[in-house]
Design a protein around this motif. Structure first.
Motif, PDB file in Angstrom:
ATOM      1  N   THR A 173       0.752  -1.110   0.033  1.00 21.16           N
ATOM      2  CA  THR A 173       0.129   0.065  -0.085  1.00 21.16           C
ATOM      3  C   THR A 173       0.809   1.024  -0.051  1.00 21.16           C
ATOM      4  OG1 THR A 173      -1.819  -1.254   1.128  1.00 21.16           O
ATOM      5  CG2 THR A 173      -1.863   1.371   1.413  1.00 21.16           C
ATOM      6  N   ARG A 177       1.131   4.450  -2.570  1.00 22.28           N
ATOM      7  CA  ARG A 177       1.146   5.781  -2.070  1.00 22.28           C
ATOM      8  C   ARG A 177       2.362   6.559  -2.466  1.00 22.28           C
ATOM      9  NH1 ARG A 177       2.488   8.038   2.818  1.00 22.28           N
ATOM     10  NH2 ARG A 177       2.859   5.832   3.710  1.00 22.28           N
ATOM     11  N   SER A 282      -8.808  -8.418   0.201  1.00 22.98           N
ATOM     12  CA  SER A 282      -8.546  -8.296  -1.161  1.00 22.98           C
ATOM     13  C   SER A 282      -9.652  -8.665  -2.134  1.00 22.98           C
ATOM     14  CB  SER A 282      -7.301  -8.926  -1.580  1.00 22.98           C
ATOM     15  OG  SER A 282      -7.341  -8.989  -2.892  1.00 22.98           O
ATOM     16  N   LYS A 319      -3.930  -1.446   6.927  1.00 16.50           N
ATOM     17  CA  LYS A 319      -3.980  -0.934   5.680  1.00 16.50           C
ATOM     18  C   LYS A 319      -4.192  -1.926   4.594  1.00 16.50           C
ATOM     19  CE  LYS A 319      -0.601   2.481   6.399  1.00 16.50           C
ATOM     20  NZ  LYS A 319       0.743   3.240   5.968  1.00 16.50           N
ATOM     21  N   PRO A 320      -4.952  -1.581   3.616  1.00 21.30           N
ATOM     22  CA  PRO A 320      -5.423  -0.455   3.054  1.00 21.30           C
ATOM     23  C   PRO A 320      -6.609   0.313   3.496  1.00 21.30           C
ATOM     24  CG  PRO A 320      -5.948  -1.643   1.453  1.00 21.30           C
ATOM     25  CD  PRO A 320      -5.278  -2.761   2.336  1.00 21.30           C
ATOM     26  N   THR A 321      -7.396  -0.546   4.496  1.00 24.02           N
ATOM     27  CA  THR A 321      -8.426   0.060   4.918  1.00 24.02           C
ATOM     28  C   THR A 321      -8.221   0.702   6.209  1.00 24.02           C
ATOM     29  OG1 THR A 321      -9.992  -1.739   3.947  1.00 24.02           O
ATOM     30  CG2 THR A 321     -10.691  -0.482   5.852  1.00 24.02           C
ATOM     31  N   LYS A 402     -14.136  -2.567  -3.757  1.00 30.40           N
ATOM     32  CA  LYS A 402     -13.799  -2.430  -2.331  1.00 30.40           C
ATOM     33  C   LYS A 402     -14.176  -1.162  -1.773  1.00 30.40           C
ATOM     34  CE  LYS A 402      -9.403  -3.812   0.326  1.00 30.40           C
ATOM     35  NZ  LYS A 402      -8.496  -4.372   0.175  1.00 30.40           N
ATOM     36  N   SER A 404     -14.636  -0.282   1.066  1.00 33.58           N
ATOM     37  CA  SER A 404     -13.921   0.237   2.675  1.00 33.58           C
ATOM     38  C   SER A 404     -12.455   1.083   2.196  1.00 33.58           C
ATOM     39  CB  SER A 404     -13.643  -0.870   3.638  1.00 33.58           C
ATOM     40  OG  SER A 404     -12.764  -1.884   2.833  1.00 33.58           O
ATOM     41  N   ALA A 405     -12.102   0.790   0.982  1.00 32.01           N
ATOM     42  CA  ALA A 405     -11.075   1.506   0.687  1.00 32.01           C
ATOM     43  C   ALA A 405     -11.097   2.544  -0.413  1.00 32.01           C
ATOM     44  CB  ALA A 405     -10.050   0.590   0.339  1.00 32.01           C
ATOM     45  N   TYR A 461      -6.135  -1.085 -11.367  1.00 31.54           N
ATOM     46  CA  TYR A 461      -5.832   0.343 -10.538  1.00 31.54           C
ATOM     47  C   TYR A 461      -5.268   1.256 -11.554  1.00 31.54           C
ATOM     48  CZ  TYR A 461      -3.849   2.982  -6.671  1.00 31.54           C
ATOM     49  OH  TYR A 461      -3.427   4.001  -5.912  1.00 31.54           O
ATOM     50  N   ASP A 475      -8.405  10.619  -6.161  1.00 31.84           N
ATOM     51  CA  ASP A 475      -8.897   9.637  -6.427  1.00 31.84           C
ATOM     52  C   ASP A 475     -10.073   9.894  -7.836  1.00 31.84           C
ATOM     53  OD1 ASP A 475     -10.217   7.037  -6.626  1.00 31.84           O
ATOM     54  OD2 ASP A 475     -11.342   7.258  -4.657  1.00 31.84           O
ATOM     55  N   PHE A 489      -5.992   0.970  -3.355  1.00 33.10           N
ATOM     56  CA  PHE A 489      -7.121   1.530  -2.908  1.00 33.10           C
ATOM     57  C   PHE A 489      -7.726   2.669  -3.682  1.00 33.10           C
ATOM     58  CE2 PHE A 489      -2.984   3.454  -1.708  1.00 33.10           C
ATOM     59  CZ  PHE A 489      -3.177   4.765  -2.391  1.00 33.10           C
TER      60      PHE A 489
END
Length: 583
Positions: A173, A177, A282, A319-321, A402, A404-405, A461, A475, A489
């Motif tokens: 993650t 980033r 995942s 992580k990542p949540t 996903k 939550s992310a 991604y 995002d 994420f």
């Protein structure tokens, strides 16, 4: 009574070195020859009379996730011998996520076939499956499920975290980033080089809740590991002790003949889905669970997953949540701590390789202790499960997000499609200053599904276009028929089914079309009329991709869609073959 020609080649009661004798037309000679050759390695008759425990060795110089393999094998062998068995390790294919072209997913089914056939071909009463990197654990469980012998999973364990300029970091993650910051010109080349040295601080799998950690937790939830088998980091004494215990348990499995089919039951798969949702796991895991279930004649129902998600909050602050790493989860008690919180939602009667039911195993783990990594049910990290299932004319067979992310602002969104036909098209144009794109648009990438890539790569991604990243955009809504890493994420819709290369609606999306995403309504819709879509389909017929030879030809001929696990159709249980895929 069955015909002699229909009878098994070897009697069911055959054990140890008498199992699966090589066909020379004389079974006595076959056993005589086998013992002669293995005695060349120094074995005695007494050793050869013990239950044989096969140990799958997936060590590879290309696979740092498995670099602790020698120590694990040594510890497993010690456990096997302590319990009166004979350990014999053997190699299979090893796949690393970052070293497999075009993608490790393309080779997962090959590894599963290798695992299955080597278990079948060689004499063993039970098998220890040692894997860790993303596709290796599902491949091993798929192969073992098809082979049918008693089996137990040993994961290699997560890596330790590193430190970059006083900040704790870990793969992967933080990889994404920092790379996003580099693309946005927030950090320079020297700093990205520095962080590259710290992201992977030891051997082992990713230290966040990526696919490897997710599959480790799922393997334990399925009952396929010893209690506490998921969380110990790769380089710890705890991991070595788990390996020894795995060897001891394998001998017990061999003696009790507790087959894998008694572990991988519908209740076990529902428990695994609960854990997947509660750990913010995942998106890849649902594909792998579908493939494993398909090998034993069960089907993962996406609607059931979504229903569970509405009543199963994310409890793991990782992580990542969340914010922590796998070594923190281990210090907090690991999967047992999570199972205590989930207990009212679990099938406690599910059998495990320990010989205990899941409920008995939770009770045996004790009352737990105060910690901050696994939240109480009343204080979740996220109020619903990490994953949500979307449907609509763009994904009639389902798609995954996903949630939550993702960015809460984008969960209810309508925007203009900016379309990329292939990964190559994406790479050529995503950073073009002339690209007609703004932050409210929806980035759409086609032809990265099971057939289209082939192999369903983790290209879902999509990077934020460089000019928007420089402007501070973090995002955007992104949609594809591919996958993304569990370490990633963002507001990203994945696994669109049917995929573009199979003639799904995604194939006919054009620049400027409007797309509506509503996670609340579980909807992803292309705002184009049915008549217009039919006209586009007539104008652009889709031909199934083909290949001239080899594994690629087999893959393209036989691979299923995401909702059936991206497995080969002929490897699924007979009860599921020749059945049409879900609508």
């Amino acid at each position: 009574m069955a015909d002699k020609k229909d009878a098994p080649h070897h009697p069911a009661e055959a054990t140890g070195m008498t199992r699966g004798l090589t066909s020379y037309g004389d079974q006595g000679f076959s056993l005589f020859l086998r013992k002669a050759f293995i005695k060349g390695a120094g074995y005695t008759d007494e050793a050869l009379e013990r239950p044989v425990i096969g140990i799958v060795n997936t060590g590879s110089g290309y696979n740092a996730c498995h670099a602790n393999m020698p120590q694990l094998i040594e510890a497993v062998k010690r456990g096997v011998m302590l319990a009166g068995g004979l350990p014999i390790d053997f190699p299979t294919i090893s796949i690393h996520e970052s070293f497999a072209s075009p993608t490790s997913m393309y080779l997962r089914n090959l590894m599963s076939m290798d695992t299955e056939e080597m278990i079948r071909a060689q004499p063993m009463d039970a098998v220890v499956l040692i894997g860790g990197c993303d596709k290796t654990v599902p491949a091993q469980l798929m192969g073992a499920a098809s082979a049918g012998l008693p089996a137990i999973q040993l994961v290699t364990g997560a890596m330790l975290t590193g430190s970059h300029r006083g900040e704790r970091v870990g793969a992967c993650t933080d990889c994404r980033r920092y790379w996003a910051r580099f693309r946005a010109n927030e950090i320079d080349q020297d700093e990205i080089d520095d962080v590259n040295n710290q992201l992977v601080a030891s051997v082992g799998t990713c230290s966040v809740m990526g696919t490897a950690s997710t599959m480790a937790c799922i393997a334990e939830a399925l009952g396929m590991t010893v209690p506490g088998g998921a969380s110990p980091p790769a380089v710890t004494a705890d991991r070595i002790r788990v390996a020894e215990q795995t060897g001891t348990t394998a001998v017990k499995l061999a003696k009790s003949r507790l087959g894998i089919d008694r572990i991988l039951t519908p209740h076990a798969f529902e428990n695994a889905m609960r854990v997947l949702l509660a750990i913010g796991g995942s998106t890849n895991a649902i594909v792998h669970l579908s493939a494993i279930a398909g090998r034993v004649g069960h089907k993962i129902d996406l609607d059931t997953l979504d229903r569970m998600g509405k009543e199963t909050p994310v409890l793991l602050d990782l992580k990542p949540t969340g914010q922590h790493y796998m070594e923190d989860f281990h210090h907090a008690g690991g999967v047992a701590t999570l199972l205590r919180e989930l207990k009212p939602l679990l099938h406690l009667d599910a059998m495990t390789v320990s010989g205990l039911t899941l409920g008995e195993q939770i009770e045996a783990s004790g009352p737990g202790f105060a910690q901050t990594v696994v939240r109480a049910f009343s204080q979740p990290v996220y109020p619903q499960g990490g994953l949500a299932v979307l449907r609509g004319n763009l994904a009639p067979g389902g798609a995954i997000i996903k949630q939550s992310a993702a960015d809460a602002r984008l969960m209810e969104h309508e925007g203009r499609a900016v379309v990329f036909e292939t990964v190559e098209d994406l790479m050529q144009r995503i950073d073009d200053e002339a690209l007609d794109v703004n932050a409210d648009d929806v980035l759409v990438l086609k032809n990265i599904g099971p057939l289209g890539a082939p192999g369903m790569p983790e290209a879902g991604y999509l990077p934020i276009p460089r000019k928007l990243a420089r402007a501070g955009v973090k995002d955007m809504v992104r949609i594809s028929d591919g996958r993304m890493s569990g370490t990633a994420f963002g507001t990203i819709v994945l696994h669109v089914t049917p995929e573009a290369a199979a003639g799904g609606t995604l194939a006919y999306v054009r620049n400027g079309d409007r797309i509506r995403l509503s996670v609340r309504n579980r909807e992803v819709t292309l705002l184009v009329s049915d008549d217009e879509l039919q006209q586009r389909a007539a104008q652009t017929p889709i031909a199934r991709p083909t290949a001239e030879r080899g594994y690629r030809k087999l893959f393209l001929q036989s691979v299923t869609q995401a909702d059936e696990g991206v497995d080969f159709d002929f490897l699924r249980a007979a009860s599921l073959q020749n059945k049409p895929p879900s609508a």
